[in-house]
Design an enzyme around this catalytic site. Structure first.
Site, short mmCIF file in Angstrom:
data_model
loop_
_atom_site.label_atom_id
_atom_site.label_comp_id
_atom_site.label_asym_id
_atom_site.label_seq_id
_atom_site.Cartn_x
_atom_site.Cartn_y
_atom_site.Cartn_z
N CYS A 292 1.39 -1.23 -0.05
CA CYS A 292 0.29 -0.26 -0.13
C CYS A 292 0.65 0.90 0.30
O CYS A 292 1.36 1.48 -0.93
CB CYS A 292 -1.13 0.23 1.12
SG CYS A 292 -2.46 0.53 0.36
N ARG B 6 -11.92 7.06 -1.56
CA ARG B 6 -11.43 5.91 -1.99
C ARG B 6 -11.80 4.93 -2.54
O ARG B 6 -12.46 4.12 -2.09
CB ARG B 6 -11.26 6.14 -0.30
CG ARG B 6 -10.38 7.05 0.38
CD ARG B 6 -10.32 7.09 2.19
NE ARG B 6 -9.50 6.17 1.98
CZ ARG B 6 -7.69 6.60 1.75
NH1 ARG B 6 -7.66 7.39 2.32
NH2 ARG B 6 -7.04 5.93 2.26
N HIS C 95 -3.79 -5.14 1.24
CA HIS C 95 -2.95 -5.85 3.20
C HIS C 95 -4.57 -6.47 3.98
O HIS C 95 -5.25 -6.98 3.75
CB HIS C 95 -2.56 -4.64 3.41
CG HIS C 95 -3.29 -3.55 3.44
ND1 HIS C 95 -4.74 -3.42 4.14
CD2 HIS C 95 -2.87 -2.30 3.18
CE1 HIS C 95 -5.52 -2.36 3.62
NE2 HIS C 95 -4.13 -1.36 2.83
N1 GLN Z 1 -1.62 6.63 1.65
C1 GLN Z 1 -2.03 6.31 0.92
C2 GLN Z 1 -3.47 6.31 -0.18
O1 GLN Z 1 -4.89 5.96 0.73
C3 GLN Z 1 -1.51 4.55 0.91
C4 GLN Z 1 -2.29 4.05 1.92
C5 GLN Z 1 -2.60 2.75 2.51
O2 GLN Z 1 -1.65 2.49 2.77
N2 GLN Z 1 -3.37 2.05 3.28
O3 GLN Z 1 -3.25 5.47 -1.37
#
Ligand code: GLN
Length: 251
Positions: free
Chosen positions: A94, A128, A195
């Site tokens: 990630c 997201r 993850h």
């Molecule tokens: N900050 C990054 C995003 O939002 C990674 C997020 C994460 O590691 N869960 O894409």
């Protein structure tokens, strides 16, 4: 007995979603084979010495934590590239995955340098990409496996045309919700959005990484590791894969 040496980058910053669980799986599966895994934290200002570690691990983090480590990681770029050119393996998840590419533009427009170990770039989108995900991988020709996990990222990752994705999305979003690709693989370096944590429910990937690390340590081809009785791991995989499938395919 062989000692596998893991360099864990920024465990104090990039540690979201049970990254320690991934390290625990690597340690136990190594011990069950009669070997030993030694983990060293590689934090801010800590130099990377190519050849010293067989496997590097970079966990996930939100934009804030990524911003805190990105400049320091950039100072480690050449050493990490040398280490990987020398056959060391790496797993980045990630936020760590994004920083192994050439760069990440965060949600508030912050440009963070990446280290270019993987041929890709990432830009945060408006929404997201969240949920269970299932992908199909073929890291070794003719050996297909699925990886089940959970994704939660704003970043949209675009692979260069020459890049090899880690897998094909069967269910979920993957790199950008459009390409049908998830993650990236360059030799022994693997980056992924999965993850949740990743390795307890995908034991085959833990063993693939350990075999690559042993190959680096011993200067041989990756050895075939003795199979383990992975009944619980298979059940965890099946539950997670079922959840992803119930989302109804690619998003
Ligand atoms: N900050 C990054 C995003 O939002 C990674 C997020 C994460 O590691 N869960 O894409």
């Amino acid at each position: 007995m062989t000692t596998i040496r893991v360099g864990h980058l920024y465990p104090d910053y990039l540690n979201i979603y049970a990254d320690r669980g991934n390290i625990a799986v690597l340690a136990r599966r190594t011990a069950w084979r009669g070997h030993e895994l030694v983990v060293t934290a590689l934090g801010m200002g800590h130099p990377i010495v190519p050849g010293e570690h067989d496997l590097y691990y970079v966990g996930g983090g939100q934009d804030r934590e990524q911003l805190l480590v990105a400049a320091d990681l950039a100072t480690k770029r050449d050493a990490l590239q040398n280490a990987v050119d020398g056959g060391a393996a790496a797993l980045a998840v990630c936020g760590g995955y994004q920083l192994l590419g050439r760069g990440y533009r965060g949600f508030h427009g912050e440009d963070m340098p990446g280290i270019g170990l993987l041929p890709l770039e990432t830009v945060a989108g408006e929404s997201r990409l969240i949920g269970d995900v299932l992908i199909e991988c073929e890291l070794e020709p003719g050996e297909k496996h699925t990886l089940a996990g959970f994704e939660n990222h704003a970043g949209r990752t675009r692979l260069d045309p020459v890049a090899e994705p880690l897998g094909r999305v069967l269910a979920g979003f993957g790199n950008d919700g459009e390409s049908g690709f998830e993650g990236c693989r360059a030799g022994r370096v693997v980056g992924t959005y999965l993850h949740g944590p990743l390795l307890p429910r995908n034991a085959w990937l833990a063993d693939w990484l350990l075999a690559q690390a042993l190959a680096h340590r011993l200067g041989t081809e990756p050895p075939r590791l003795e199979p383990l009785p992975d009944e619980l791991e298979r059940q965890a995989h099946a539950v997670s894969a079922g959840r992803a499938r119930s989302r109804g395919g690619r998003r």
